[in-house]
Design a protein around this motif. Structure first.
Motif, PDB file in Angstrom:
ATOM      1  N   SER A 211      23.526 -45.377  37.689  1.00 41.06           N
ATOM      2  CA  SER A 211      23.133 -44.147  38.514  1.00 41.06           C
ATOM      3  C   SER A 211      23.954 -43.664  39.593  1.00 41.06           C
ATOM      4  CB  SER A 211      21.603 -44.251  39.017  1.00 41.06           C
ATOM      5  OG  SER A 211      21.476 -45.406  40.058  1.00 41.06           O
ATOM      6  N   VAL A 212      23.941 -42.403  39.853  1.00 47.30           N
ATOM      7  CA  VAL A 212      25.052 -41.774  40.969  1.00 47.30           C
ATOM      8  C   VAL A 212      24.467 -40.959  42.084  1.00 47.30           C
ATOM      9  CG1 VAL A 212      26.802 -41.816  39.152  1.00 47.30           C
ATOM     10  CG2 VAL A 212      25.270 -39.827  39.295  1.00 47.30           C
ATOM     11  N   GLY A 213      23.437 -41.739  42.416  1.00 46.98           N
ATOM     12  CA  GLY A 213      22.525 -41.119  43.666  1.00 46.98           C
ATOM     13  C   GLY A 213      22.498 -39.671  43.720  1.00 46.98           C
ATOM     14  N   VAL A 214      22.636 -38.534  44.356  1.00 48.33           N
ATOM     15  CA  VAL A 214      22.303 -37.192  44.443  1.00 48.33           C
ATOM     16  C   VAL A 214      23.008 -36.525  43.311  1.00 48.33           C
ATOM     17  CG1 VAL A 214      21.821 -37.564  46.985  1.00 48.33           C
ATOM     18  CG2 VAL A 214      24.266 -36.764  45.992  1.00 48.33           C
ATOM     19  N   PHE A 215      24.034 -37.111  42.624  1.00 48.18           N
ATOM     20  CA  PHE A 215      24.830 -36.384  41.649  1.00 48.18           C
ATOM     21  C   PHE A 215      24.446 -36.833  40.264  1.00 48.18           C
ATOM     22  CE2 PHE A 215      27.881 -37.197  44.832  1.00 48.18           C
ATOM     23  CZ  PHE A 215      28.519 -35.797  45.288  1.00 48.18           C
ATOM     24  N   LYS A 216      22.861 -37.113  40.197  1.00 43.94           N
ATOM     25  CA  LYS A 216      22.282 -37.424  38.876  1.00 43.94           C
ATOM     26  C   LYS A 216      22.245 -36.411  37.905  1.00 43.94           C
ATOM     27  CE  LYS A 216      17.560 -37.206  40.542  1.00 43.94           C
ATOM     28  NZ  LYS A 216      16.236 -37.923  40.841  1.00 43.94           N
ATOM     29  N   PHE A 217      21.999 -35.216  38.457  1.00 44.51           N
ATOM     30  CA  PHE A 217      21.970 -34.024  37.428  1.00 44.51           C
ATOM     31  C   PHE A 217      23.265 -33.655  37.141  1.00 44.51           C
ATOM     32  CE2 PHE A 217      18.012 -33.704  40.113  1.00 44.51           C
ATOM     33  CZ  PHE A 217      17.017 -33.955  38.942  1.00 44.51           C
ATOM     34  N   TRP A 218      24.329 -34.261  37.647  1.00 46.42           N
ATOM     35  CA  TRP A 218      25.785 -33.389  37.332  1.00 46.42           C
ATOM     36  C   TRP A 218      26.426 -34.749  36.247  1.00 46.42           C
ATOM     37  CZ3 TRP A 218      28.456 -31.210  42.143  1.00 46.42           C
ATOM     38  CH2 TRP A 218      28.005 -29.984  42.366  1.00 46.42           C
ATOM     39  N   LYS A 219      25.890 -36.057  36.125  1.00 46.61           N
ATOM     40  CA  LYS A 219      26.505 -37.176  35.567  1.00 46.61           C
ATOM     41  C   LYS A 219      26.790 -36.779  34.034  1.00 46.61           C
ATOM     42  CE  LYS A 219      25.356 -41.858  34.315  1.00 46.61           C
ATOM     43  NZ  LYS A 219      24.425 -42.845  34.241  1.00 46.61           N
ATOM     44  N   VAL A 220      27.912 -37.273  33.633  1.00 48.29           N
ATOM     45  CA  VAL A 220      28.527 -37.222  32.604  1.00 48.29           C
ATOM     46  C   VAL A 220      28.866 -38.417  32.149  1.00 48.29           C
ATOM     47  CG1 VAL A 220      30.353 -36.183  30.928  1.00 48.29           C
ATOM     48  CG2 VAL A 220      29.205 -34.888  32.815  1.00 48.29           C
ATOM     49  N   ASN A 221      28.593 -38.909  31.001  1.00 49.22           N
ATOM     50  CA  ASN A 221      28.905 -40.459  30.569  1.00 49.22           C
ATOM     51  C   ASN A 221      29.517 -40.318  28.704  1.00 49.22           C
ATOM     52  OD1 ASN A 221      27.317 -42.746  28.734  1.00 49.22           O
ATOM     53  ND2 ASN A 221      28.320 -43.525  30.515  1.00 49.22           N
ATOM     54  N   GLY A 222      30.552 -41.024  29.037  1.00 50.91           N
ATOM     55  CA  GLY A 222      31.204 -41.191  27.630  1.00 50.91           C
ATOM     56  C   GLY A 222      32.320 -40.496  27.239  1.00 50.91           C
ATOM     57  N   SER A 223      33.278 -41.177  26.542  1.00 48.84           N
ATOM     58  CA  SER A 223      34.647 -40.329  26.270  1.00 48.84           C
ATOM     59  C   SER A 223      34.457 -39.064  25.286  1.00 48.84           C
ATOM     60  CB  SER A 223      35.346 -41.365  25.456  1.00 48.84           C
ATOM     61  OG  SER A 223      36.699 -40.814  24.899  1.00 48.84           O
ATOM     62  N   TYR A 224      35.358 -38.089  25.529  1.00 47.03           N
ATOM     63  CA  TYR A 224      35.555 -36.989  24.671  1.00 47.03           C
ATOM     64  C   TYR A 224      35.926 -37.088  23.278  1.00 47.03           C
ATOM     65  CZ  TYR A 224      33.648 -34.003  28.541  1.00 47.03           C
ATOM     66  OH  TYR A 224      32.728 -33.600  29.410  1.00 47.03           O
ATOM     67  N   ARG A 225      36.714 -38.347  23.114  1.00 47.08           N
ATOM     68  CA  ARG A 225      37.362 -38.449  21.958  1.00 47.08           C
ATOM     69  C   ARG A 225      38.511 -37.388  21.588  1.00 47.08           C
ATOM     70  NH1 ARG A 225      34.813 -37.671  17.874  1.00 47.08           N
ATOM     71  NH2 ARG A 225      32.997 -36.681  18.803  1.00 47.08           N
ATOM     72  N   LEU A 226      39.329 -37.069  22.610  1.00 44.09           N
ATOM     73  CA  LEU A 226      39.984 -35.770  22.603  1.00 44.09           C
ATOM     74  C   LEU A 226      41.026 -36.008  21.442  1.00 44.09           C
ATOM     75  CD1 LEU A 226      40.918 -35.616  26.143  1.00 44.09           C
ATOM     76  CD2 LEU A 226      39.262 -34.395  25.100  1.00 44.09           C
ATOM     77  N   ASN A 227      41.603 -37.010  21.134  1.00 47.77           N
ATOM     78  CA  ASN A 227      42.510 -36.947  19.822  1.00 47.77           C
ATOM     79  C   ASN A 227      41.778 -36.534  18.447  1.00 47.77           C
ATOM     80  OD1 ASN A 227      44.800 -37.048  21.100  1.00 47.77           O
ATOM     81  ND2 ASN A 227      44.769 -39.238  21.403  1.00 47.77           N
ATOM     82  N   GLU A 228      40.420 -37.368  18.436  1.00 42.13           N
ATOM     83  CA  GLU A 228      39.827 -36.964  17.134  1.00 42.13           C
ATOM     84  C   GLU A 228      39.333 -35.609  17.122  1.00 42.13           C
ATOM     85  OE1 GLU A 228      36.576 -39.699  16.798  1.00 42.13           O
ATOM     86  OE2 GLU A 228      37.728 -41.405  17.830  1.00 42.13           O
ATOM     87  N   LEU A 229      38.797 -35.017  18.352  1.00 42.02           N
ATOM     88  CA  LEU A 229      38.481 -33.613  18.370  1.00 42.02           C
ATOM     89  C   LEU A 229      39.595 -32.662  17.772  1.00 42.02           C
ATOM     90  CD1 LEU A 229      36.337 -33.446  21.400  1.00 42.02           C
ATOM     91  CD2 LEU A 229      35.549 -33.542  19.184  1.00 42.02           C
ATOM     92  N   LYS A 230      41.070 -32.978  18.384  1.00 43.37           N
ATOM     93  CA  LYS A 230      41.887 -32.243  18.018  1.00 43.37           C
ATOM     94  C   LYS A 230      42.471 -32.076  16.751  1.00 43.37           C
ATOM     95  CE  LYS A 230      46.863 -32.225  19.688  1.00 43.37           C
ATOM     96  NZ  LYS A 230      47.578 -32.648  18.103  1.00 43.37           N
ATOM     97  N   ASN A 231      42.049 -33.124  16.021  1.00 36.20           N
ATOM     98  CA  ASN A 231      42.570 -33.374  14.677  1.00 36.20           C
ATOM     99  C   ASN A 231      41.205 -33.037  13.599  1.00 36.20           C
ATOM    100  OD1 ASN A 231      45.183 -34.257  15.122  1.00 36.20           O
ATOM    101  ND2 ASN A 231      44.252 -36.199  15.518  1.00 36.20           N
ATOM    102  N   ASP A 232      40.151 -32.617  14.308  1.00 33.19           N
ATOM    103  CA  ASP A 232      39.023 -32.402  13.588  1.00 33.19           C
ATOM    104  C   ASP A 232      39.067 -30.866  12.937  1.00 33.19           C
ATOM    105  OD1 ASP A 232      36.366 -32.041  12.079  1.00 33.19           O
ATOM    106  OD2 ASP A 232      35.417 -33.107  13.857  1.00 33.19           O
ATOM    107  N   GLU A 233      39.438 -30.682  11.634  1.00 37.23           N
ATOM    108  CA  GLU A 233      39.576 -29.188  11.359  1.00 37.23           C
ATOM    109  C   GLU A 233      38.179 -28.402  11.263  1.00 37.23           C
ATOM    110  OE1 GLU A 233      41.498 -29.229   7.557  1.00 37.23           O
ATOM    111  OE2 GLU A 233      43.509 -29.991   8.505  1.00 37.23           O
ATOM    112  N   SER A 234      37.079 -29.300  11.175  1.00 36.09           N
ATOM    113  CA  SER A 234      35.799 -28.466  11.209  1.00 36.09           C
ATOM    114  C   SER A 234      35.306 -27.880  12.554  1.00 36.09           C
ATOM    115  CB  SER A 234      34.692 -29.307  10.960  1.00 36.09           C
ATOM    116  OG  SER A 234      34.482 -30.486  11.899  1.00 36.09           O
TER     117      SER A 234
END
Length: 303
Positions: free
Chosen positions: A241-264
């Motif tokens: 948990s990140v204190g006062v930033f709880k509503f701004w929290k982002v968790n987990g990788s975006y898997r950028l290379n997979e997204l880049k190669n995903d033609e869908s």
């Protein structure tokens, strides 16, 4: 040409951008690039005097360079002359971020580093909100194209004035001081949910400030936090948990290379299909398209 990239990166976004600089600079014959990650865990940094070109990279924090990047610039030795450039990343391409390098530039110039230009690369947010896959894919593809363009500019000896007038920068030092002081005060508010935690210690190992300690099996966060969000973003169990930033929290990788190669996943997403908050990115990508077109670069070649 020997090139050193000094990079501060919490969640790894700016480090990914640095890896692109290494890739595209080393495509030019005779170049070798070394990446040094700015961290209290990294030990002694390579001397800039052993290199022909210096790059400084960081994520934008509160319209400014993060505290570790600024302190690192202070630690660099004085040189007679050293050609230098700055690259920075953030989750949006708004021009309010243009002044973020001013403190670093001031320090570097006094030490003999000739800052030729700076470049801003948009990457997916590690806090505030999680970008859609379409947006993350576009950011990563454009990052490839824009870094490649910048590397060509470097090799052609490009130089730009980077100092901005006071009326465009007056807010930067104020926000920088407030953000940095608040980060230290707020640091102990980060907590680990013991029911979720699997004791992998990834948060401890990733923290560039050595701010997370384990005492009697419990995780304690100190006052050296710089709000890089590396711990909470990378936790495999989303246990932090990140204190006062709880509503701004982002968790987990975006898997950028997979997204880049995903033609869908459609590309591009902005500007033609952007709605809501993503309309704020139209200007950034239109400016990017113009710069790439002027250089004869087709962004679709990087898919």
């Amino acid at each position: 040409m020997k090139i050193i990239l000094y990079v501060f990166s919490g969640t790894g976004n700016t480090l990914k951008v640095a890896a692109l600089y290494k890739k595209y600079l080393e495509k030019h014959e005779g170049n070798s690039v070394k990446i040094y990650r700015i961290s209290k865990k990294s030990g002694k940094f390579p001397s800039p005097e052993d290199y022909d070109l210096v790059g400084i990279g960081y994520p934008i924090h509160g319209f400014s360079a993060p505290e570790p990047a600024i302190k690192f610039c202070m630690q660099l030795p004085t040189v007679e002359y050293k050609r230098t450039f700055i690259f920075k990343s953030s989750g949006e391409g708004l021009h309010v971020n243009d002044c973020s390098s001013q403190k670093c530039i001031s320090i570097l110039q006094k030490k003999g580093y000739d800052v030729n230009f700076e470049r801003h690369v948009v990457m997916p947010y590690n806090m505030i909100y999680r970008h859609r896959d379409e947006m993350a894919k576009q950011m990563w593809i454009y990052a490839h194209a824009l870094v490649d363009l910048n590397c060509r500019e470097i090799m052609n000896g490009k130089r730009e004035k980077v100092k901005l007038p006071f009326y465009k920068t007056f807010y930067c030092p104020v926000v920088r001081v407030l953000e940095q002081k608040f980060a230290h005060v707020h640091g102990p508010a980060f907590k680990v949910n013991a029911d979720k935690c699997v004791k992998c210690n990834k948060c401890v190992n990733v923290c560039p400030q050595n701010n997370i300690k384990v005492e009697d099996g419990k995780y304690k966060f100190g006052h050296d936090c710089v709000l890089c969000m590396g711990c909470s973003f990378g936790c495999p169990q989303d246990a932090i948990s990140v204190g006062v930033f709880k509503f701004w929290k982002v968790n987990g990788s975006y898997r950028l290379n997979e997204l880049k190669n995903d033609e869908s996943i459609p590309f591009p997403f902005v500007p033609n299909n952007a709605k809501g908050i993503y309309r704020l990115y139209k200007k950034y990508y239109r400016e990017a398209d113009k710069a790439l077109a002027d250089a004869g670069i087709d962004v679709k070649d990087y898919i």
